[in-house]
Design a protein around this motif. Structure first.
Motif, PDB file in Angstrom:
ATOM      1  N   UNK A 145       0.829  -1.216   0.000  1.00 32.21           N
ATOM      2  CA  UNK A 145       0.000   0.000   0.000  1.00 32.21           C
ATOM      3  C   UNK A 145       0.859   1.261   0.000  1.00 32.21           C
ATOM      4  N   UNK A 146       2.084   1.154   0.561  1.00 28.95           N
ATOM      5  CA  UNK A 146       2.991   2.319   0.588  1.00 28.95           C
ATOM      6  C   UNK A 146       3.556   2.597  -0.790  1.00 28.95           C
ATOM      7  N   UNK A 147       4.156   1.577  -1.383  1.00 24.66           N
ATOM      8  CA  UNK A 147       4.706   1.700  -2.740  1.00 24.66           C
ATOM      9  C   UNK A 147       4.993   0.309  -3.286  1.00 24.66           C
ATOM     10  N   UNK A 148       5.099   0.227  -4.601  1.00 23.96           N
ATOM     11  CA  UNK A 148       5.451  -1.053  -5.222  1.00 23.96           C
ATOM     12  C   UNK A 148       6.800  -1.529  -4.720  1.00 23.96           C
ATOM     13  N   UNK A 149       7.766  -0.589  -4.661  1.00 27.58           N
ATOM     14  CA  UNK A 149       9.114  -0.974  -4.237  1.00 27.58           C
ATOM     15  C   UNK A 149       9.114  -1.505  -2.814  1.00 27.58           C
ATOM     16  N   UNK A 150       8.399  -0.834  -1.913  1.00 29.31           N
ATOM     17  CA  UNK A 150       8.353  -1.288  -0.518  1.00 29.31           C
ATOM     18  C   UNK A 150       7.752  -2.692  -0.445  1.00 29.31           C
ATOM     19  N   UNK A 151       6.733  -2.944  -1.230  1.00 29.47           N
ATOM     20  CA  UNK A 151       6.103  -4.263  -1.232  1.00 29.47           C
ATOM     21  C   UNK A 151       7.040  -5.335  -1.765  1.00 29.47           C
ATOM     22  N   UNK A 152       7.706  -5.032  -2.878  1.00 30.21           N
ATOM     23  CA  UNK A 152       8.620  -6.013  -3.476  1.00 30.21           C
ATOM     24  C   UNK A 152       9.780  -6.287  -2.520  1.00 30.21           C
ATOM     25  N   UNK A 153      10.297  -5.238  -1.898  1.00 30.84           N
ATOM     26  CA  UNK A 153      11.401  -5.413  -0.938  1.00 30.84           C
ATOM     27  C   UNK A 153      10.969  -6.330   0.208  1.00 30.84           C
ATOM     28  N   UNK A 154       9.787  -6.089   0.721  1.00 30.59           N
ATOM     29  CA  UNK A 154       9.260  -6.916   1.810  1.00 30.59           C
ATOM     30  C   UNK A 154       9.130  -8.370   1.344  1.00 30.59           C
ATOM     31  N   UNK A 155       8.724  -8.590   0.106  1.00 28.47           N
ATOM     32  CA  UNK A 155       8.624  -9.941  -0.448  1.00 28.47           C
ATOM     33  C   UNK A 155       9.992 -10.611  -0.525  1.00 28.47           C
ATOM     34  N   UNK A 156      10.978  -9.881  -1.046  1.00 25.72           N
ATOM     35  CA  UNK A 156      12.344 -10.430  -1.087  1.00 25.72           C
ATOM     36  C   UNK A 156      12.813 -10.791   0.319  1.00 25.72           C
ATOM     37  N   UNK A 157      12.628  -9.859   1.249  1.00 29.96           N
ATOM     38  CA  UNK A 157      13.123 -10.077   2.622  1.00 29.96           C
ATOM     39  C   UNK A 157      12.508 -11.336   3.223  1.00 29.96           C
ATOM     40  N   UNK A 158      11.216 -11.464   3.036  1.00 32.93           N
ATOM     41  CA  UNK A 158      10.528 -12.600   3.647  1.00 32.93           C
ATOM     42  C   UNK A 158      10.979 -13.910   3.015  1.00 32.93           C
TER      43      UNK A 158
END
Ligand SMILES: [Fe+2]
Ligand SMILES: [Fe+2]
Length: 193
Positions: A145-158
């Protein structure tokens, strides 16, 4: 094949669980495309086909990608290879020629450096679609919801944390993709939203 025919074909070929997941990814991808100003039809088609090769045997996947560059790690893992194999099927079996859609299908599991907006949308929709229930999924939804990049980063991290917790190896491109995304985000979020 038009998009309805593709959906019908996939409903016959994929397991019920995979087809329901696919429709969830379509739903989330179209939402993200609208939210972040991407082409909604391309997001729809890429999402519909992203896992079209996921359930075919590894040896068949290898046949599909026989003429394409592919490393040994990927050749030995259906979890990695189904993106590349799916790209081939999308083109040869479903008649998709748009290179942006084919690329988003190809990289939806591994990511890559310099991901396009559509690449990010499909990658992220695959994590956050409404049927996903894994621990932490809501953190990725919030980041999306914040940004595409923040979401993708969170996906990579997880994903990276999960692989470490299970004692599994990490595909090097996933690390490179995350590093590249971080670099772009630090430069001021100029990496496609
Ligand atoms: Fe997949
Ligand atoms: Fe998927």
């Amino acid at each position: 094949m038009d998009i309805k025919e593709i959906e019908t074909d996939l409903s016959n070929k994929l397991s019920k669980k995979r087809f329901i997941h696919t429709l969830g990814v379509v739903n989330s991808a179209m939402y993200l495309a609208q939210k972040y100003g991407a082409n909604i039809e391309n997001a729809h088609l890429a999402a519909l086909l992203h896992d079209c090769a996921k359930e075919i045997p590894l040896l068949e996947m290898r046949d599909l990608v026989a003429n394409l560059p592919c490393d040994q790690d990927m050749l030995h893992s259906g979890a990695l290879l189904h993106g590349l194999a799916g790209m081939v099927l999308a083109n040869t079996q479903y008649g998709v020629t748009n290179p942006d859609i084919l690329e988003a299908i190809r990289v939806h599991t591994t990511g890559k450096e310099n991901m396009s907006k559509l690449d990010k949308i499909i990658f992220l929709a695959d994590y956050i679609e409404p049927n996903r229930k894994f621990p932490g999924v809501n953190d990725i939804r919030l980041a999306a919801e914040q940004s595409l990049d923040a979401g993708v980063l969170c996906g990579f991290d997880m994903t990276i944390r999960h692989l470490i917790d299970r004692g599994d190896s990490i595909y090097p491109l996933t690390i490179l993709s995350r590093n590249d995304l971080l670099r772009h985000m630090k430069k001021g979020g100029a990496n496609n939203g």
